[in-house]
Write a protein that holds these residues in place. Structure first.
Motif, mmCIF file in Angstrom:
data_model
loop_
_atom_site.group_PDB
_atom_site.id
_atom_site.type_symbol
_atom_site.label_atom_id
_atom_site.label_comp_id
_atom_site.label_asym_id
_atom_site.label_seq_id
_atom_site.Cartn_x
_atom_site.Cartn_y
_atom_site.Cartn_z
ATOM 1 N N ASP A 87 18.706 77.856 -14.215
ATOM 2 C CA ASP A 87 19.776 77.253 -15.181
ATOM 3 C C ASP A 87 20.828 76.546 -14.426
ATOM 4 N N MET A 88 21.344 77.013 -13.397
ATOM 5 C CA MET A 88 22.352 76.424 -12.784
ATOM 6 C C MET A 88 21.743 74.818 -12.323
ATOM 7 N N ASN A 89 20.562 74.889 -11.660
ATOM 8 C CA ASN A 89 19.859 73.678 -11.119
ATOM 9 C C ASN A 89 19.736 72.781 -12.279
ATOM 10 N N GLU A 90 19.286 73.126 -13.492
ATOM 11 C CA GLU A 90 18.931 72.312 -14.764
ATOM 12 C C GLU A 90 20.263 71.425 -14.793
ATOM 13 N N VAL A 91 21.353 71.973 -14.985
ATOM 14 C CA VAL A 91 22.714 71.378 -15.207
ATOM 15 C C VAL A 91 22.857 70.290 -14.113
ATOM 16 N N TYR A 92 22.928 71.052 -12.958
ATOM 17 C CA TYR A 92 23.388 70.331 -11.751
ATOM 18 C C TYR A 92 22.436 68.825 -11.767
ATOM 19 N N ALA A 93 21.265 68.930 -11.995
ATOM 20 C CA ALA A 93 20.073 67.707 -11.958
ATOM 21 C C ALA A 93 20.888 66.761 -12.564
ATOM 22 N N ASN A 94 21.740 66.938 -13.675
ATOM 23 C CA ASN A 94 22.485 65.886 -14.668
ATOM 24 C C ASN A 94 23.291 65.082 -13.944
ATOM 25 N N TYR A 95 23.835 65.653 -12.813
ATOM 26 C CA TYR A 95 25.036 65.207 -12.077
ATOM 27 C C TYR A 95 24.658 64.211 -10.983
ATOM 28 N N PHE A 96 23.423 64.457 -10.243
ATOM 29 C CA PHE A 96 23.056 63.834 -9.177
ATOM 30 C C PHE A 96 21.519 63.222 -9.307
ATOM 31 N N THR A 97 21.495 61.752 -9.137
ATOM 32 C CA THR A 97 20.119 61.117 -9.173
ATOM 33 C C THR A 97 20.068 60.401 -7.951
ATOM 34 N N GLY A 98 18.708 59.908 -8.071
ATOM 35 C CA GLY A 98 18.455 59.157 -6.588
ATOM 36 C C GLY A 98 18.513 60.209 -5.536
ATOM 37 N N THR A 99 19.091 59.662 -4.521
ATOM 38 C CA THR A 99 19.501 60.551 -3.328
ATOM 39 C C THR A 99 20.292 61.379 -3.433
ATOM 40 N N CYS A 100 19.885 62.793 -3.925
ATOM 41 C CA CYS A 100 20.892 63.781 -4.189
ATOM 42 C C CYS A 100 21.571 64.450 -2.806
ATOM 43 N N PRO A 101 22.810 64.967 -2.879
ATOM 44 C CA PRO A 101 23.247 65.378 -1.704
ATOM 45 C C PRO A 101 22.422 66.626 -1.036
ATOM 46 N N ALA A 102 22.785 67.096 0.194
ATOM 47 C CA ALA A 102 22.232 68.243 0.633
ATOM 48 C C ALA A 102 22.908 69.354 -0.023
ATOM 49 N N ARG A 103 22.433 70.410 0.129
ATOM 50 C CA ARG A 103 23.235 71.530 -0.855
ATOM 51 C C ARG A 103 22.536 72.924 -0.173
ATOM 52 N N ALA A 104 23.497 73.858 -0.547
ATOM 53 C CA ALA A 104 23.222 75.256 -0.136
ATOM 54 C C ALA A 104 23.661 76.114 -1.235
ATOM 55 N N ALA A 105 22.942 77.031 -1.483
ATOM 56 C CA ALA A 105 23.163 78.067 -2.768
ATOM 57 C C ALA A 105 22.940 79.492 -2.417
ATOM 58 N N TYR A 106 24.075 80.151 -2.675
ATOM 59 C CA TYR A 106 24.376 81.602 -2.304
ATOM 60 C C TYR A 106 24.702 82.407 -3.479
ATOM 61 N N GLN A 107 24.083 83.631 -3.586
ATOM 62 C CA GLN A 107 24.734 84.578 -4.140
ATOM 63 C C GLN A 107 25.726 85.352 -3.406
ATOM 64 N N VAL A 108 26.925 85.675 -4.224
ATOM 65 C CA VAL A 108 28.076 86.336 -3.692
ATOM 66 C C VAL A 108 28.412 87.699 -4.278
ATOM 67 N N ALA A 109 29.076 88.405 -3.750
ATOM 68 C CA ALA A 109 29.541 89.780 -4.288
ATOM 69 C C ALA A 109 30.375 89.550 -5.768
ATOM 70 N N ALA A 110 31.335 88.511 -5.370
ATOM 71 C CA ALA A 110 32.354 88.095 -6.595
ATOM 72 C C ALA A 110 32.778 86.962 -6.329
ATOM 73 N N LEU A 111 33.367 86.420 -7.420
ATOM 74 C CA LEU A 111 34.096 85.075 -7.462
ATOM 75 C C LEU A 111 35.495 85.238 -8.001
ATOM 76 N N PRO A 112 36.535 84.602 -7.627
ATOM 77 C CA PRO A 112 37.645 84.271 -8.205
ATOM 78 C C PRO A 112 37.532 84.526 -9.921
ATOM 79 N N LYS A 113 38.703 85.270 -10.478
ATOM 80 C CA LYS A 113 38.503 85.235 -11.899
ATOM 81 C C LYS A 113 37.168 85.588 -12.542
#
Length: 126
Positions: A87-113
């Motif tokens: 679901d994240m990737n579906e939205v993300y794809a709307n923001y980058f077209t053509g040559t997309c940036p390099a990316r790393a994606a991680y699950q983390v234990a918790a995020l602020p707020k």
């Protein structure tokens, strides 16, 4: 010399850091939580709305130096639950077209707020 970049259209830093720093022709954008700067609240409670807001915050910061998403060369996506990747990737794809940036994606234990996602970016401007 490093230059502090700030946008009123993205949430203010909530600690001892800057929204972004410009060093020569590179912009280092701090992790953007999915906070709507006009309300101070999350844009929604689901991964799609939160991903969209985090990316909109990145766009707002880039706009301060007359840059846009096409200038982004690297992102890091931190997620509370890696099962939200599709679901994240579906939205993300709307923001980058053509040559997309390099990316790393991680699950983390918790995020602020207790956010569902936080996205940081590096952009190179002309």
């Amino acid at each position: 010399m490093n230059q502090k970049i700030e946008s009123q259209k993205a949430p203010a830093a909530i600690g001892p850091y800057s929204q972004a720093i410009k060093a020569e022709n590179t912009i280092y954008i701090s992790g953007q939580l999915p906070i709507d700067a006009t309300t101070g609240e999350f844009a929604g409670n689901d991964i799609k709305s939160q991903t969209k807001q985090s990316l909109e915050n990145i766009k707002a910061v880039l706009a301060e130096v007359e840059a846009d998403m096409s200038d982004v060369v690297k992102t890091t996506v931190l997620m509370k639950n890696i099962a939200d990747f599709g679901d994240m990737n579906e939205v993300y794809a709307n923001y980058f077209t053509g040559t997309c940036p390099a990316r790393a994606a991680y699950q983390v234990a918790a995020l602020p707020k207790d956010a569902l996602v936080e996205i940081e970016a590096i952009a190179v401007i002309k």
